[in-house]
Each structure stands twice: as C-alpha cells, then as structure tokens.
Design a protein around this motif. Sequence first.
Motif, mmCIF file in Angstrom:
data_model
loop_
_atom_site.group_PDB
_atom_site.id
_atom_site.type_symbol
_atom_site.label_atom_id
_atom_site.label_comp_id
_atom_site.label_asym_id
_atom_site.label_seq_id
_atom_site.Cartn_x
_atom_site.Cartn_y
_atom_site.Cartn_z
ATOM 1 N N UNK A 354 0.923 -0.645 0.418
ATOM 2 C CA UNK A 354 0.181 0.064 0.281
ATOM 3 C C UNK A 354 1.092 1.158 -0.547
ATOM 4 N N UNK A 355 0.826 2.881 -0.360
ATOM 5 C CA UNK A 355 0.945 3.495 -0.531
ATOM 6 C C UNK A 355 0.513 4.165 0.794
ATOM 7 N N UNK A 356 1.598 3.837 2.098
ATOM 8 C CA UNK A 356 1.567 3.552 3.403
ATOM 9 C C UNK A 356 1.433 5.174 3.701
ATOM 10 N N UNK A 357 2.793 6.240 2.943
ATOM 11 C CA UNK A 357 2.786 7.373 3.434
ATOM 12 C C UNK A 357 1.813 9.047 3.021
ATOM 13 N N UNK A 358 0.551 8.574 2.643
ATOM 14 C CA UNK A 358 -0.374 8.843 2.025
ATOM 15 C C UNK A 358 -1.750 8.231 3.180
ATOM 16 N N UNK A 359 -1.842 7.012 3.192
ATOM 17 C CA UNK A 359 -2.679 6.955 4.288
ATOM 18 C C UNK A 359 -2.162 7.536 5.780
ATOM 19 N N UNK A 360 -0.718 7.051 6.290
ATOM 20 C CA UNK A 360 -0.366 8.040 7.516
ATOM 21 C C UNK A 360 -1.152 9.327 7.624
ATOM 22 N N UNK A 361 -0.279 10.343 6.335
ATOM 23 C CA UNK A 361 -0.429 11.865 6.365
ATOM 24 C C UNK A 361 -2.160 12.400 7.092
ATOM 25 N N UNK A 362 -2.355 11.314 6.987
ATOM 26 C CA UNK A 362 -4.717 11.511 6.975
ATOM 27 C C UNK A 362 -5.059 11.241 8.777
ATOM 28 N N UNK A 363 -3.939 10.035 8.922
ATOM 29 C CA UNK A 363 -4.275 9.584 10.393
ATOM 30 C C UNK A 363 -4.246 10.838 11.598
ATOM 31 N N UNK A 364 -4.762 10.528 11.936
ATOM 32 C CA UNK A 364 -5.321 11.721 13.654
ATOM 33 C C UNK A 364 -3.702 11.730 13.978
ATOM 34 N N UNK A 365 -3.207 13.094 14.442
ATOM 35 C CA UNK A 365 -1.739 12.453 15.920
ATOM 36 C C UNK A 365 -2.466 13.247 17.211
ATOM 37 N N UNK A 366 -3.322 12.967 17.247
ATOM 38 C CA UNK A 366 -4.230 12.733 18.967
ATOM 39 C C UNK A 366 -4.780 11.824 19.267
ATOM 40 N N UNK A 367 -4.289 10.691 18.760
ATOM 41 C CA UNK A 367 -4.972 9.213 18.894
ATOM 42 C C UNK A 367 -3.875 8.159 19.251
ATOM 43 N N UNK A 368 -3.817 7.084 20.588
ATOM 44 C CA UNK A 368 -3.140 6.385 20.363
ATOM 45 C C UNK A 368 -3.304 4.855 19.811
ATOM 46 N N UNK A 369 -2.042 4.698 19.226
ATOM 47 C CA UNK A 369 -2.154 3.976 18.166
ATOM 48 C C UNK A 369 -1.770 2.558 18.922
ATOM 49 N N UNK A 370 -1.924 1.270 18.522
ATOM 50 C CA UNK A 370 -1.614 0.086 18.887
ATOM 51 C C UNK A 370 -1.348 -0.924 17.393
ATOM 52 N N UNK A 371 -0.210 -0.728 16.955
ATOM 53 C CA UNK A 371 -0.005 -1.618 16.073
ATOM 54 C C UNK A 371 0.452 -4.000 15.768
ATOM 55 N N UNK A 372 0.215 -3.557 15.004
ATOM 56 C CA UNK A 372 -0.081 -4.833 14.792
ATOM 57 C C UNK A 372 0.017 -4.806 12.832
ATOM 58 N N UNK A 373 0.242 -6.284 13.512
ATOM 59 C CA UNK A 373 0.507 -7.402 11.314
ATOM 60 C C UNK A 373 -0.603 -7.894 11.752
ATOM 61 N N UNK A 374 -1.608 -8.303 10.854
ATOM 62 C CA UNK A 374 -1.847 -9.993 10.477
ATOM 63 C C UNK A 374 -1.496 -10.796 10.365
ATOM 64 N N UNK A 375 -2.119 -12.236 10.179
ATOM 65 C CA UNK A 375 -1.202 -13.557 10.511
ATOM 66 C C UNK A 375 -1.405 -13.604 9.050
ATOM 67 N N UNK A 376 -0.582 -13.157 7.727
ATOM 68 C CA UNK A 376 -0.213 -13.534 6.786
ATOM 69 C C UNK A 376 0.800 -12.901 6.123
ATOM 70 N N UNK A 377 1.549 -13.394 5.170
ATOM 71 C CA UNK A 377 3.346 -13.404 4.916
ATOM 72 C C UNK A 377 3.024 -11.528 4.158
ATOM 73 N N UNK A 378 1.998 -11.684 3.501
ATOM 74 C CA UNK A 378 1.748 -10.329 2.567
ATOM 75 C C UNK A 378 1.911 -8.597 3.410
ATOM 76 N N UNK A 379 1.522 -9.056 5.125
ATOM 77 C CA UNK A 379 1.537 -7.673 5.755
ATOM 78 C C UNK A 379 2.717 -7.307 6.445
#
Length: 432
Positions: A354-379
């Motif tokens: 995915x074009x992650x830069x564009x997505x990350x630009x959109x996300x709210x800065x004041x949220x608390x994030x819980x970063x994770x990886x789905x159980x598949x090789x493509x994640x």
Amino acid sequence: MNIYQKTLHFLYSQLPMFQRIGIAAYRSDLKNTKMLLDAIGNPQKNFKTIHIAGTNGKGSSSHMLAAVLQKSGYKTGLYTSPHMKDFRERVKIDGRMIGKMYIVDFVKKHRAAMKQIKPSFFEMTVALAFNYFSDEGVDIAVIETGLGGRLDSTNVIQPVVSLITNIGMDHTEILGDTLEKIAIEKAGIIKRWAPIVISETHPETKDVFISTAERRSSECYFADQILQVMNVYQPFDSSSNLRLDINKGAISLFKHLESDLNASYQTKNILGVLQTIEVLKEKGYTIPDQKVREGLKQVKHLTGIMGRWQTISESPLTICDVAHNAAGITELLKQVALTRHINLHFVFGVVKDKDLTKVLDLLPKDATYYFCKADLPRALDATELQTKAAEHNLKGAIYPSVKAALEAAQSNAQYEDLVLVSGSTFVVAEVV
C-alpha cells in the motif's frame, strides 16, 4: 483433518493467492480463467449477472444489491472477495454460503484440469462460483471484481448492467499511477450494449467512462448527477440505522430510506445501488420500492456482510472497518468525527503493498495507536509500521498479534472513548 479441510489445504497451498502473497499471484490476462471455464462447460453463460468494480465501496454495493434482489423474490447469487472468517463467504445464494461438500466435489471433479491449467486461487474460486450458480439455477448473480476490471478473472461475463463505485489510488503497481489509468482498467468491465452506472463522478475519470461506453454502445449513468441526497439523518448511536431522503430532480424518490450499513460514507454507494435498480427495472425486473426499503434496511441480516463500520463491542465502543487506502481512510475518519467520543484508540495494521505515506498523512495525531500485523505473509511487520508512523508523529506501541492489540486498546479505553480497528481487511478479519 477432514476431507473439506484437506480440500481447502490443497487450494491454499497449491494455488497462488493474491490476498496472502500479493502481486506474485496476480495474472495479467484472462487465459487461465477462460481455459478453466471451457474445461467445466462455461457455466457463466447459464445465468444473468450484475458486475461491480471500484476502488472502494464495491463490497458494500454488491451486498446491498443482493439484499434488494433477494427481498424482491429473485434467487440471487453473490460472489465477493476476500473472505473474513470462512472461505465459503465468497460464494452465496440468498445469503447462504456454498456447501462444504459442493466445494469438495468440485475440486475432486476438476482437479486434473486445475493441475494442467495451474489457475490462481482467485481464478479457481471464480470458476467454482459460476459453476455453483449455474447448478443451483439462480435468477441473477451479483459479481464483485477482485482487482481492477479489465483483466480481472470475473471479466468473462456479459452482465445485464455494470456498476463502478468510484476510482481512487490503490494497487497502483498493477493498475497504474494516475486516476485516469486506474479508471481505464475499471472501465474494462463495460460490455457492449450493457448499461454502466458510475456511483461517484470525478472530473479526472468521467471522460474515460463516457468514451468507453460510447465505443461499446452502452448507456452511461452517473448516479450522483441523477439522484440527490437531500437529507442525511445520522444514527443516534452505533446500532441505529442510517436514514436518507433521496430525490430524482424535483421528485422525491424515497423519504427516510434506511440502511443498516450505517456509516455516512454509504450514501455514495446507496446512490449507485439505487440507479442500478432503476436500470434493472427498465430491463424488466420487478423491484418494488418497498422491497428496496426492506433490502437496504437488512443488508447485514440478509447477506452476512461484515467489517463495514461494524460494532463489535459497546463498552468500550469498539468499531472495525475494512478501509485500507487513502480514499477509504478519508471517508472512515469523517465517520469517526461524527461519532461521539473523547479519546481515539486505533488498532492499526496494513499490508506491504500500500502507499502507506498517504494513509499515514491522513491519520489523527492525537490518537493512541496499537500497531499490529495480521497473520499472513503480505502483512507489514508491526515494528516497521511503528517506525514509519513515527515519521508522521503518530505514537503507539507494538503488539504481537491483532488480538493482543485489541485487548490492550479496550483495556486502556475509558467509558466515553472509541476503539477503532482498521487499515486492512485482514486485520479486521481477525476480530469480527
């Protein structure tokens, strides 16, 4: 391992699967699909179809149309992808999943042909769905494209009508790096003499659809130029329905039309669906207004759709959504803004392509994030995601699984907070 599980294991292990490994599984022509369908007798010629493509909204639109057709008395097939929990979600008739033994028998009967042709997972699934719909004698089947349109394995049908929901920047490494190029690929589902409906007009893509339709002698309808949303009544809470007033010019078409797909972004999809229904009526299908109302009000119940602004817990309020690209995330965040909450806890995971830069630009800065990886090789690895997110001033911790991230978010959330799970269909699939 029973015979059905063995059959699924064969499909998952032997056939390249785009959802798991990405572009390596993509086939850039329809050769294998046509060969496989020839081998099983071209079942796609035995029933009527509606074909649906689009960057976002094609899944919701497919399920809405299927629900309305079911309520109108038509035996309705529905083919969608990817699945959330169960492979059989991809192939349904009147909301009921394909039987396990049908899949076993199909693979057993055509295994020799599959070994010779070497179809992808998606190509095989398309053939399975078409064969099932033919054997079961559906009146009509709603067929959702997997990726793009022109070269998608589903693009071997001659539909009664086609629907393209919208065009956004997604799968650019395959479909092209401009909206116009992507629109050309999506416009590949426009067939000679078959009307095409576009849910959402965009100045960069409008001429692509008009010119393609003209070349193929197809009537082209831009739903948002024909129908108008006059009023939107936002749900009182996460379990309430969306309500709309719809006009056709000066004529009131529907007052207080309800949908249980209750995010505000569904208004665009509803317009495309309603215009497609108008075209079907012109083609002789009997679809009373009351059945439109009943179908849209019960899409979840009638079709089993998951992951569209879906509430999975009330305390704390926890919602999941399959938005996974910039356009989808933009619409999702509009709905978040309409949802009463104090703090946002965002369970977030993505796939690598995915074009992650564009997505990350959109996300709210004041949220608390819980970063994770789905159980598949493509994640994408959660540590890499956290690093990239930090470059955009997004802060959060890494978790070993989607489930662990969700448990942490719900544990940390206060009563009036919102927990959101999104970024990838496959992240959502692990919590619904």
